[in-house]
Design an enzyme around this catalytic site. Structure first.
Site, short mmCIF file in Angstrom:
data_model
loop_
_atom_site.label_atom_id
_atom_site.label_comp_id
_atom_site.label_asym_id
_atom_site.label_seq_id
_atom_site.Cartn_x
_atom_site.Cartn_y
_atom_site.Cartn_z
N ARG A 102 1.03 -1.50 0.35
CA ARG A 102 0.23 0.16 0.03
C ARG A 102 0.62 1.61 -0.47
O ARG A 102 1.71 1.38 0.84
CB ARG A 102 -0.72 -0.10 1.33
CG ARG A 102 -1.74 1.42 1.41
CD ARG A 102 -3.04 1.25 2.61
NE ARG A 102 -3.68 0.58 1.95
CZ ARG A 102 -5.25 0.74 2.29
NH1 ARG A 102 -5.47 1.15 3.76
NH2 ARG A 102 -6.24 -0.10 1.92
N HIS A 129 -7.21 0.56 -6.55
CA HIS A 129 -6.95 -0.39 -5.55
C HIS A 129 -8.12 -1.19 -5.94
O HIS A 129 -8.93 -1.76 -5.16
CB HIS A 129 -8.56 0.33 -4.72
CG HIS A 129 -8.47 -0.25 -3.06
ND1 HIS A 129 -7.33 -1.11 -2.24
CD2 HIS A 129 -8.97 0.82 -1.97
CE1 HIS A 129 -7.99 -1.60 -1.59
NE2 HIS A 129 -8.18 -0.62 -0.72
N GLN A 132 -10.23 -4.15 -3.67
CA GLN A 132 -11.29 -3.66 -2.91
C GLN A 132 -12.06 -3.87 -4.47
O GLN A 132 -13.57 -4.20 -3.66
CB GLN A 132 -10.73 -2.34 -2.76
CG GLN A 132 -12.75 -1.70 -2.24
CD GLN A 132 -12.86 -2.17 -0.48
OE1 GLN A 132 -12.33 -2.06 0.48
NE2 GLN A 132 -14.46 -2.67 -0.06
N ASP A 221 -17.37 6.75 -1.32
CA ASP A 221 -15.77 7.09 -1.15
C ASP A 221 -15.33 7.99 -0.10
O ASP A 221 -16.26 8.63 0.78
CB ASP A 221 -15.47 6.11 -2.05
CG ASP A 221 -13.64 5.82 -1.05
OD1 ASP A 221 -13.38 5.60 0.21
OD2 ASP A 221 -11.90 6.46 -2.42
N CYS A 261 -16.09 1.12 0.21
CA CYS A 261 -15.14 0.49 0.81
C CYS A 261 -14.72 0.50 2.45
O CYS A 261 -14.11 -0.34 2.39
CB CYS A 261 -13.98 1.24 -0.01
SG CYS A 261 -13.44 2.53 -0.10
N ARG A 289 -13.46 -8.94 1.52
CA ARG A 289 -12.07 -8.80 1.15
C ARG A 289 -10.79 -9.58 1.31
O ARG A 289 -10.53 -10.21 0.75
CB ARG A 289 -11.41 -7.22 1.67
CG ARG A 289 -11.48 -6.10 1.82
CD ARG A 289 -11.67 -5.41 0.32
NE ARG A 289 -9.59 -5.24 0.12
CZ ARG A 289 -9.24 -4.93 1.04
NH1 ARG A 289 -10.00 -3.55 1.32
NH2 ARG A 289 -7.87 -4.60 0.65
N1 NVA Z 1 -9.63 6.51 -1.54
C1 NVA Z 1 -9.59 5.93 -0.31
C2 NVA Z 1 -10.04 4.89 0.02
C3 NVA Z 1 -9.28 4.17 1.53
C4 NVA Z 1 -9.57 2.78 1.74
C5 NVA Z 1 -8.14 6.45 0.51
O1 NVA Z 1 -7.49 6.52 -0.96
O2 NVA Z 1 -7.84 6.71 1.12
N1 CP Z 2 -11.46 -0.69 2.61
C1 CP Z 2 -10.19 -0.44 2.90
O1 CP Z 2 -8.89 -0.41 2.29
O2 CP Z 2 -9.59 -0.27 4.45
P1 CP Z 2 -8.26 -0.04 5.10
O3 CP Z 2 -8.20 1.38 4.44
O4 CP Z 2 -9.00 -0.10 6.39
O5 CP Z 2 -7.57 -1.18 4.36
#
Ligand code: NVA
Ligand code: CP
Length: 306
Positions: A102, A129, A132, A221, A261, A289
């Site tokens: 990540r 992502h 997800q 989101d 998500c 997930r």
């Molecule tokens: N769009 C959000 C998703 C978090 C799971 C982010 O990138 O922070």
């Molecule tokens: N939806 C998702 O990826 O959640 P986290 O940021 O908690 O991993």
């Protein structure tokens, strides 16, 4: 060797297999049946941003598959002290079987993958992502059957989730209605859909209520994704009308699902009555997930195991 860096990295027939396999793996999990196809395999998880779901789902999932997990963050590894990502990839991938990252820019995970001896999975980047959306489509299929020909309403930021939904729409042949505030539109080049996606599979609406009309699934989101915190106040003003509420759900099909998500901000991108209401499947979506990622990890390491 197969990486999973964006949704278009797999073909429709591979997704069909993964969704079937995830059903099997989920059923066994619910029945407390052992499913240890990755015994003695090791996953490294590298987090340069915070996580709850991604960490727990990959970590618990890998242990359930019989493997083990190493958890690294920027702060507690040499990644935070400017060791080149290429060198990190060369070293880490000599010791483990699989890597999940990540991070911020997609280019960073691509550079890692280019120097990795083992498959690399995108656990979220600024641009995509895919894990997800894998879980979201699996959840949709569980409730409504095939997603082919269906309509998804995306209300909110033209972000990593929106980009990945659009890649999935092109590949799996469904339609996405997108409504974003002005200035926060999807960048088609970044999303990797420019000149690729069929015009009728990607429709843009100024008014989020119109985007929800006749949708089979309404989804949104956070207004401010990780890494964009400095824009928070400006975003709160720009996104005020992009809050999924009862009016938007009423515009969708009567049996429309709601997904997010997570993490969610009730009263910002979604009202409490919608996210905690009868059409919301967000908790199953989060659980899924783990099941789809177990199928994915197994597939990347073993291929089809019918
Ligand atoms: N769009 C959000 C998703 C978090 C799971 C982010 O990138 O922070
Ligand atoms: N939806 C998702 O990826 O959640 P986290 O940021 O908690 O991993």
């Amino acid at each position: 060797m197969q990486h999973y860096l964006q949704f278009t990295d797999l073909e429709p027939d591979q997704y069909a297999y993964l969704f079937e396999r995830a059903h099997v793996i989920k059923r066994k999990f619910k029945a407390y049946e052992r499913h240890q196809t990755l015994a003695d395999r090791t996953l490294v998880m590298i987090f340069e941003k915070a996580s709850t779901r991604t960490r727990v789902s990959f970590e618990a999932g890998m242990y359930q598959l019989g493997g083990t997990v190493v958890h690294l963050t920027t702060a507690d590894s040499q990644l935070g002290r400017a060791e080149p990502i290429e060198d990190s990839a060369r070293v880490i991938s000599r010791m483990v079987d699989l890597v999940m990252i990540r991070t911020f820019e997609q280019s960073k995970i691509e550079r890692f993958a280019a120097h990795s001896r083992v498959p690399v999975i995108n656990g979220l980047t600024n641009e995509f992502h895919p894990c997800q959306i894998l879980a979201d489509i699996f959840t949709f299929i569980e409730h409504r059957g095939s997603i082919k020909g269906k309509t998804i309403a995306w209300v909110g930021d033209g972000n990593n989730m929106a980009n990945t939904w659009l890649q999935a729409a092109e590949l799996l042949d469904f339609t996405v209605h997108v409504s974003t505030p002005h200035g926060y539109e999807v960048n088609e080049e970044t999303a990797g859909i420019a000149g690729r996606i069929r015009a009728d599979r990607y429709q843009i609406y100024n008014n989020p209520v119109d985007a929800c009309r006749d949708a089979d699934l309404v989804t949104t989101d956070v207004w401010t994704s990780m890494g964009f915190e400095a824009e928070n106040e400006a975003r709160k003003k720009a996104f005020a009308a992009w809050c999924v509420n009862a009016e938007m759900m009423a515009a969708a099909k009567p049996n429309a699902l709601f997904m997010h998500c997570l993490p969610a901000h009730r009263g910002e991108e979604v009202t409490t009555d919608v996210i905690d209401g009868p059409q919301s499947v967000v908790w199953e979506e989060a659980e899924n997930r783990m099941h789809v990622q177990k199928a994915l990890m197994e597939y990347l390491l073993l291929g089809r195991v019918d």
